[in-house]
Design an enzyme around this catalytic site. Structure first.
Site, short mmCIF file in Angstrom:
data_model
loop_
_atom_site.label_atom_id
_atom_site.label_comp_id
_atom_site.label_asym_id
_atom_site.label_seq_id
_atom_site.Cartn_x
_atom_site.Cartn_y
_atom_site.Cartn_z
N GLU A 42 39.30 84.61 -50.89
CA GLU A 42 38.98 83.94 -49.62
C GLU A 42 39.38 82.46 -49.64
O GLU A 42 38.91 81.67 -48.82
CB GLU A 42 37.48 84.06 -49.29
N HIS B 49 30.14 81.52 -49.35
CA HIS B 49 30.22 82.85 -48.74
C HIS B 49 29.34 83.81 -49.54
O HIS B 49 29.43 83.87 -50.77
CB HIS B 49 31.68 83.33 -48.76
P1 13P Z 1 36.58 87.49 -54.43
O1 13P Z 1 36.09 88.21 -55.66
O2 13P Z 1 38.08 87.48 -54.36
O3 13P Z 1 35.96 86.12 -54.30
O4 13P Z 1 36.13 88.35 -53.17
C1 13P Z 1 34.78 88.60 -52.92
C2 13P Z 1 34.47 88.65 -51.47
O5 13P Z 1 33.32 88.54 -51.10
C3 13P Z 1 35.57 88.82 -50.48
O6 13P Z 1 35.14 88.58 -49.19
ZN ZN Z 2 32.94 88.80 -48.95
#
Ligand code: 13P
Ligand code: ZN
Length: 278
Positions: free
Chosen positions: A117, A141
């Protein structure tokens, strides 16, 4: 590498990851975190950084962040492992002078890349930097269960999510007075969802990704984590309320919100008040 691990911003970053894990918001590799590092924080560490790594495409352009450093979680890495071994799970990255490429200067020991992200994180940082005069530094996030559950039963509209969440706890409109933005389901991990998210980040500190999770932004780790925590707690109360009865018997009214705004000196958008009493 002890000095990097002892830097306050690294410790704060790792603590947030661990606290999010303890809340149950980060199954497997779910969720990610980024921090826009201050120049006063990066200067003393520069001698310990590796500037020989290859430049890689960010997947979008963030010219207003050119040359800046970010601490980010690694793609596929588990939040629960961050505190156990930060150097293997997070990375300090530097952006190039065009804001189109990044390179890893520390961390992700043994290889790997920043969160998938990254385009959304960096585009959000870019709009927040401009909107807050550089004050906001954190984008977070997570995948909290209750807010995700609500995206199956509430209309995917900023007004509906904002008003419903505000009603759940009196402190909510004070903690997120601009409300909550909602992005309809999109493929995660690319430029398209980053563009839609960053449009909403101009107005909101909190963005819901339908059937996926939440993005929060803030000045520091405590405020950003606290925002995520408050929104998810309000969502949890709403899930309980809707599970107990088909409709609320009573709730906060638009006038209650106006009184609150006056008492606490916050601006609440009339869009979330007018005609929304149920
Ligand atoms: P990543 O492991 O690439 O950070 O992805 C996790 C995620 O929540 C994607 O929205
Ligand atoms: Zn996610």
């Amino acid at each position: 590498m002890k000095d990097i691990l002892n830097a306050d911003f690294v410790k704060g970053f790792v603590r947030l990851c661990d606290n999010g894990w303890k809340q149950g918001w980060h199954e497997r590799n779910g969720g990610n975190l980024s921090y826009r590092v201050k120049s006063s924080e990066i200067e003393p560490l520069k001698g310990m950084l590796d500037h020989s790594g290859e430049w890689r495409d960010i997947g979008t352009e963030v010219p207003d962040l050119a040359g800046e450093y970010f601490l980010v979680t690694g793609s596929g890495r588990f939040m629960q492992n961050t505190a156990l071994d930060p150097e293997a799970n997070i990375a300090l990255i530097e952006l190039d002078e065009a804001g189109k490429n990044y390179r890893v200067c520390w961390g992700l020991r043994g290889g790997g890349v920043p969160t998938s992200e990254l385009p959304t994180h960096l585009m959000n940082h870019q709009v927040k930097k401009a909107a807050t005069n550089g004050k906001y530094r954190v984008i977070y996030h997570a995948h909290p269960a209750n807010i995700i559950a609500l995206t199956f039963v509430l209309p995917l509209k900023d007004e509906v999510f904002t008003r419903e969440l505000w009603e759940m706890m009196t402190e909510c409109p004070i903690v997120f007075p601009q409300g909550v933005g909602v992005v309809e389901w999109m493929v995660p991990g690319g430029r398209e969802i980053a563009v839609e998210s960053s449009k909403l980040m101009k107005k909101f500190d909190v963005i819901v990704w339908a059937h996926h999770g939440l993005f929060c932004s803030g000045e520091d780790f405590d405020l950003t984590f606290g925002l995520m925590h408050t929104v998810e707690k309000a969502a949890k109360i709403l899930v309980k309320v809707r599970s107990m009865a088909p409709a609320k018997l009573q709730s906060m009214t638009s006038q209650n919100f106006r009184d609150l705004a006056l008492a606490y000196n916050v601006d609440l958008d009339e869009r979330f008040l007018d005609g929304a009493d149920s």
